[in-house]
Design a protein around this motif. Sequence first.
Motif, short mmCIF file in Angstrom:
data_model
loop_
_atom_site.label_atom_id
_atom_site.label_comp_id
_atom_site.label_asym_id
_atom_site.label_seq_id
_atom_site.Cartn_x
_atom_site.Cartn_y
_atom_site.Cartn_z
N THR A 67 0.93 0.16 -9.00
CA THR A 67 0.47 -0.89 -8.11
C THR A 67 0.96 -2.28 -8.51
OG1 THR A 67 -1.49 -1.12 -9.46
CG2 THR A 67 -1.63 0.36 -7.58
N LEU A 93 -6.26 -8.20 -10.69
CA LEU A 93 -7.41 -7.78 -9.89
C LEU A 93 -8.66 -7.99 -10.73
CD1 LEU A 93 -8.13 -6.38 -7.16
CD2 LEU A 93 -8.26 -4.26 -8.46
N GLN A 117 -9.94 5.85 -11.99
CA GLN A 117 -9.44 6.83 -11.04
C GLN A 117 -9.16 6.25 -9.65
OE1 GLN A 117 -8.51 9.70 -11.97
NE2 GLN A 117 -9.39 9.63 -14.01
N SER A 118 -9.63 5.04 -9.41
CA SER A 118 -9.37 4.47 -8.10
C SER A 118 -7.87 4.18 -7.95
CB SER A 118 -10.15 3.17 -7.92
OG SER A 118 -9.54 2.12 -8.63
N HIS A 119 -7.18 4.12 -9.06
CA HIS A 119 -5.73 3.88 -9.05
C HIS A 119 -5.37 2.56 -8.41
CE1 HIS A 119 -4.26 7.73 -10.57
NE2 HIS A 119 -5.38 8.20 -10.05
N ARG A 120 -6.29 1.63 -8.51
CA ARG A 120 -6.00 0.33 -7.94
C ARG A 120 -5.14 -0.48 -8.89
NH1 ARG A 120 -9.94 -1.43 -3.58
NH2 ARG A 120 -11.70 -0.32 -4.42
N SER A 131 0.84 -1.19 0.00
CA SER A 131 0.00 0.00 0.00
C SER A 131 0.88 1.24 0.00
CB SER A 131 -0.91 0.02 1.23
OG SER A 131 -1.82 -1.03 1.17
N ALA A 132 1.83 1.24 0.89
CA ALA A 132 2.73 2.39 0.98
C ALA A 132 3.52 2.56 -0.31
CB ALA A 132 3.68 2.21 2.16
N SER A 157 2.76 1.53 -3.30
CA SER A 157 1.91 1.97 -4.40
C SER A 157 1.65 3.47 -4.34
CB SER A 157 0.56 1.25 -4.34
OG SER A 157 0.74 -0.13 -4.48
N LEU A 158 1.40 3.95 -3.13
CA LEU A 158 1.10 5.37 -2.98
C LEU A 158 2.29 6.21 -3.45
CD1 LEU A 158 -0.48 7.76 -2.02
CD2 LEU A 158 0.35 7.37 0.30
N ASN A 160 -14.78 5.25 -15.34
CA ASN A 160 -13.96 6.29 -14.73
C ASN A 160 -13.70 6.00 -13.26
OD1 ASN A 160 -12.62 8.91 -14.81
ND2 ASN A 160 -14.24 9.53 -13.40
N ARG A 161 -14.71 5.47 -12.61
CA ARG A 161 -14.53 5.14 -11.19
C ARG A 161 -13.45 4.08 -11.01
NH1 ARG A 161 -19.93 6.18 -10.86
NH2 ARG A 161 -20.60 4.05 -11.20
#
Lengths: 342, 342
Positions: free
Chosen positions: B64, B105, B122-125, B55-56, B58-59, B118-119
């Motif tokens: 990701t 995923l 933009q979630s950037h997952r 998580s860290a 990826s941010l 778009n959702r």
Amino acid sequence: MAEDGPLKMADVARLAKVSMSTVSRALADNPLIPEDRRREIQRIAAEAGYVINQSARSLRMRKTQTIGVVFPLGHDVGQLISDPFFIEMFGRLADEITTRGYQVLLCRVTDTSEGWLNRIIQSHRQDGLVIVGQSDQHEALNQAAGSYHPLVVWGGHLNGQTYCSVGTDNIGGARRAVDHLLGLGRKRIAFLGMLELPEISLRYEGYVRALRAAGIEQDPALVIPAHFSFETAYEAARELIESGTEFDAIFATSDIIALAAIQALAAAGMDVPGQVSVVGFDDIAIAAQSTPPLTSVQQDLAKGAKTIVDLLFKRMAGEDAPSATLLPKLVVRKSCGGTSAG
Amino acid sequence: MAEDGPLKMADVARLAKVSMSTVSRALADNPLIPEDRRREIQRIAAEAGYVINQSARSLRMRKTQTIGVVFPLGHDVGQLISDPFFIEMFGRLADEITTRGYQVLLCRVTDTSEGWLNRIIQSHRQDGLVIVGQSDQHEALNQAAGSYHPLVVWGGHLNGQTYCSVGTDNIGGARRAVDHLLGLGRKRIAFLGMLELPEISLRYEGYVRALRAAGIEQDPALVIPAHFSFETAYEAARELIESGTEFDAIFATSDIIALAAIQALAAAGMDVPGQVSVVGFDDIAIAAQSTPPLTSVQQDLAKGAKTIVDLLFKRMAGEDAPSATLLPKLVVRKSCGGTSAG
DNA sequence: CTTGCTTTTGCAATCGATTGCGGTAGCGTT
DNA sequence: AACGCTACCGCAATCGATTGCAAAAGCAAG
């Protein structure tokens, strides 16, 4: 309106003329923010096409809203997750998981070197894990379960197992299948499957018990190692046939193996169920469609998947959910002769 | 050794008596750190059971290492991803993706309300998206592709399409199938499929062209809407049969539909291929195993998946990869009579 | 012992959200 | 007008990594 730059919460805050804190709370429907203002901010965010960055969110909240589904392939070199059973299980799991608002992360594990499970767990990519099939990783699972709670395994229930598992009563299922064959008067029943896998070894146990109960001596020559892929199973069946070993029935530990065996028998000019009765395991969709339709031990995957995910979410909530066993059902079709319902 | 508390990079730094920066670089095999020290730090980290928090990571890195695979189900209410074709495609995609060191995923989209794509984006997952099947979302895809590059779609190539797609030549494949039926002397060929779906509508185009080329007038009564699920397809076939409309062949736009049709025909006492020839589409694994074995238009999914992922990674690297079309192959089996190879 | 250069190292800012806690505004009482 | 109370709001710290930049260390030559 315009949405070229991926806008952040701070941008929305600016648009709404409030602080980021307020936006964050509004989007989370936090009652600390008055309802009408909440709606207003949500509207502004939606209109701007804003979406929360999940990486940032995951880091801060220490959760990912994601469940990892792992297929350990340690026992089999074939890379592809192609077995219809696994596939269907995956689909059902995905349904159960997404229904609960979580994402599904597929983890195909090929490198089962020391610590593979720990590497997955500690990556913090998911909030919980479903392991589909124990493969030969019983020990690794036992160890991981000691410190990591949100983990549920699909597979057999083994001795000295500390992890939570959900699975069919393999011994009982096998027992029922073999009893059925015995009831049809079959005496030389071959067993096709990989004894190294825990679930299969449990099915073998059921096979042995059924024979013993019927007072039939088991013949090691009738126990044939067979992998899950159609091709290798076909080969195994062919070798059994060509070995000249006499047999009048086959208990295959998966439907794929059973279907492969039926084809091999047909190729050798042997009649199913005339000369040889065949029973499979899993009752996958094709089983009913094959020629002849396959008798099989049905595993209720819909229920299995639901149970797995239920238990997993309980464990994620801190509760201590116990293992569960599903009852198998013998579905009798033409492949073993006879017509009684099981 | 002990690994109860999920340890962080700072802990490893303390253990190795260096700064976090150095640990980070060492674990990333950055040559700025001398080789021997790198190895040493890696050893210490591994021994302590340390794993980087994704998580860290990826941010901070804004990526990701994950590819999203999306199944838009806008057209079909049935939730389960059960179609064997999709399933196999998913397995192959997963293979291609994991081979490249990325995670998969699964995004099952059920809510296709305004802005759904778009959702997801933009979630950037995820770092890139594969959309399996256009469903009825051509417009949404077109729009998203404008600003989001790492996106590849499996499906037909449509007019005015701005997104990158990979798919079989649907028109050509259908044309070949229908030509084959015509070559067998069939004249009343039914078409089973959902015209609303772009790919199916392209197959319809091929069907029409084949008929036209043969100088046969098409009969609207022979065009039957049929969903992808076995049950609904069976129902559609049954209705066709009971309608009394005369027909001597069926071109089904998927193998599942074809198999359902064959069962429905059998149930009505009609012989395949004696009275009615049946051709399917996809050539899924069961096709060869059914009774009678199914003639089908084969899509090379292994190649398709590889192409999709290749293109996707090119796009993720900033290159501009164009759409690709795969050539279908007609695999002739018993379900349509005749024996010539296609 | 300087100086100058290269090789290593670490400080501190950064990614984009969430949230504890202290502060302000608004309103009703006296 | 002063006070007290709630209801809202926002500052700033935090999650755990990565990395630009500057500083330190090491080394050779003068």
